[in-house]
Design an enzyme around this catalytic site. Sequence first.
Site, PDB file in Angstrom:
ATOM      1  N   SER A  36     -14.783  -3.368  20.109  1.00  0.00           N
ATOM      2  CA  SER A  36     -15.302  -1.704  19.561  1.00  0.00           C
ATOM      3  C   SER A  36     -14.528  -0.881  20.236  1.00  0.00           C
ATOM      4  O   SER A  36     -14.037  -0.848  21.344  1.00  0.00           O
ATOM      5  CB  SER A  36     -16.659  -1.363  19.667  1.00  0.00           C
ATOM      6  N   GLY A  48      -2.846   1.477  -4.081  1.00  0.00           N
ATOM      7  CA  GLY A  48      -3.102   0.474  -4.971  1.00  0.00           C
ATOM      8  C   GLY A  48      -1.968   1.115  -5.742  1.00  0.00           C
ATOM      9  O   GLY A  48      -0.733   2.353  -6.118  1.00  0.00           O
ATOM     10  N   PHE A 102      -8.480  -0.773   2.357  1.00  0.00           N
ATOM     11  CA  PHE A 102      -7.449  -1.544   2.860  1.00  0.00           C
ATOM     12  C   PHE A 102      -7.931  -0.913   4.096  1.00  0.00           C
ATOM     13  O   PHE A 102      -7.292   0.448   4.061  1.00  0.00           O
ATOM     14  CB  PHE A 102      -6.184  -1.178   2.964  1.00  0.00           C
ATOM     15  N   PHE A 116      -8.346  -6.253   4.426  1.00  0.00           N
ATOM     16  CA  PHE A 116      -8.670  -5.828   3.283  1.00  0.00           C
ATOM     17  C   PHE A 116     -10.019  -6.462   2.310  1.00  0.00           C
ATOM     18  O   PHE A 116      -9.933  -7.716   1.553  1.00  0.00           O
ATOM     19  CB  PHE A 116      -7.038  -6.386   2.759  1.00  0.00           C
ATOM     20  N   GLN A 172       3.844  -7.969  -3.977  1.00  0.00           N
ATOM     21  CA  GLN A 172       3.124  -9.349  -2.816  1.00  0.00           C
ATOM     22  C   GLN A 172       1.928 -10.204  -3.378  1.00  0.00           C
ATOM     23  O   GLN A 172       2.096 -10.891  -2.274  1.00  0.00           O
ATOM     24  CB  GLN A 172       2.782  -8.084  -1.859  1.00  0.00           C
ATOM     25  N   THR A 223      15.038  -3.809  -6.586  1.00  0.00           N
ATOM     26  CA  THR A 223      15.230  -3.116  -5.812  1.00  0.00           C
ATOM     27  C   THR A 223      16.155  -3.275  -4.314  1.00  0.00           C
ATOM     28  O   THR A 223      16.071  -4.648  -3.596  1.00  0.00           O
ATOM     29  CB  THR A 223      14.324  -1.939  -5.177  1.00  0.00           C
ATOM     30  N   GLY A 225      16.185  -1.060  -1.579  1.00  0.00           N
ATOM     31  CA  GLY A 225      16.538  -0.507  -0.515  1.00  0.00           C
ATOM     32  C   GLY A 225      17.165   0.412  -0.228  1.00  0.00           C
ATOM     33  O   GLY A 225      17.939   1.183  -0.780  1.00  0.00           O
ATOM     34  N   GLY A 256       8.647   2.176  -3.621  1.00  0.00           N
ATOM     35  CA  GLY A 256       9.365   1.361  -4.935  1.00  0.00           C
ATOM     36  C   GLY A 256       7.535   1.780  -5.427  1.00  0.00           C
ATOM     37  O   GLY A 256       8.488   1.597  -7.251  1.00  0.00           O
ATOM     38  N   ASP A 257       7.091   1.804  -5.476  1.00  0.00           N
ATOM     39  CA  ASP A 257       5.840   2.439  -7.051  1.00  0.00           C
ATOM     40  C   ASP A 257       6.678   3.480  -7.270  1.00  0.00           C
ATOM     41  O   ASP A 257       6.825   3.955  -8.533  1.00  0.00           O
ATOM     42  CB  ASP A 257       4.814   2.875  -6.699  1.00  0.00           C
TER      43      ASP A 257
END
Length: 323
Positions: A36, A48, A102, A116, A172, A223, A225, A256-257
């Site tokens: 812990s 999301g 997540f 996740f 992904q 894309t 980068g 990217g979103d």
Amino acid sequence: MRIAVSASIATDHLMTFGGKFSEQLVADQLENISLSFLVDELEMRRGGVACNISYALGRLGLNPVLVGAVGADFGEYRAWLDRHGVDTSQVLVSSTRHTARFVCTTDRDQNQLASFYPGAMSEARDIDLGAIVNHTGGLDLVLIGADDPQAMVLRSKECREKGIAFAADPSQQLAIMEGPDVRELIEGATYMFTNEYEAGLAQQKTGWSADEILDRVGTRITTLGGKGVRIERKGEPPVHVRSAAVREQVDPTGVGDAFRGGFLAALAWGESLERAAEVGNAVAVHALEVTGPQEYELTKESLLRRLTDSYGPESAAAVEGHL
């Protein structure tokens, strides 16, 4: 243009541990771990793929239709999206599962322990796109992003059957999808989004060459980068659009979103693919310069200033009337 975004809806719970995980491990007791950690920081971020893209579209005035599955705990997140121009009326609410989550703890050496929980995301396959089309009065484009893999394939099939243009954006999920499902997902797509690594992975998974994939989709957007974006259409030379000017790189999560939201908004305005990439890049750097995928402020003034600084006054002038 009415755009629906079908992909994951999730929240991120990010914690910081001031020590080192390695210092808490006993070498001869690894088969009996029970640990812990007292954490110093906790950040809860909205995330999301579907929400991140929809947030950008909403800020640009498009009122996208959010398509995904959530739990009964979605209320506060729904209110946030509603306030920022997203139509959440078609979201499926699970009666048994929580919204996907997540949970990640990072130590001072940047090592991470994460989990996740897909939760309600697994019910996305139960969503009926036809019912959404009827309720909204029709859709012009459906972006199919990373989600429950079965739901992604089903959504692609529904779009083909109903004659609705769609964008395949496996992201992904490419890593876990089998070749036949990847082929089914991208077959007949009007647009296909990937980054450079995913572009190669898509070829490996499908067994198709780059040209063979281009035979099956209308336009490929890759894309790159910091190197910008490459746009390819069959029978035409590739178009490269350099990245937008960046003031400070803070957090790449959701960049990217944000690009996809800006790109699709410009297409909805009737702009060219090259101009759409410029707008996408300009929105993306807004996200790059803050922590969290939906924490950036996107105003008419900030977007026009970034377009002017990055691509010149003619770029800003072309989209000013749409804002």
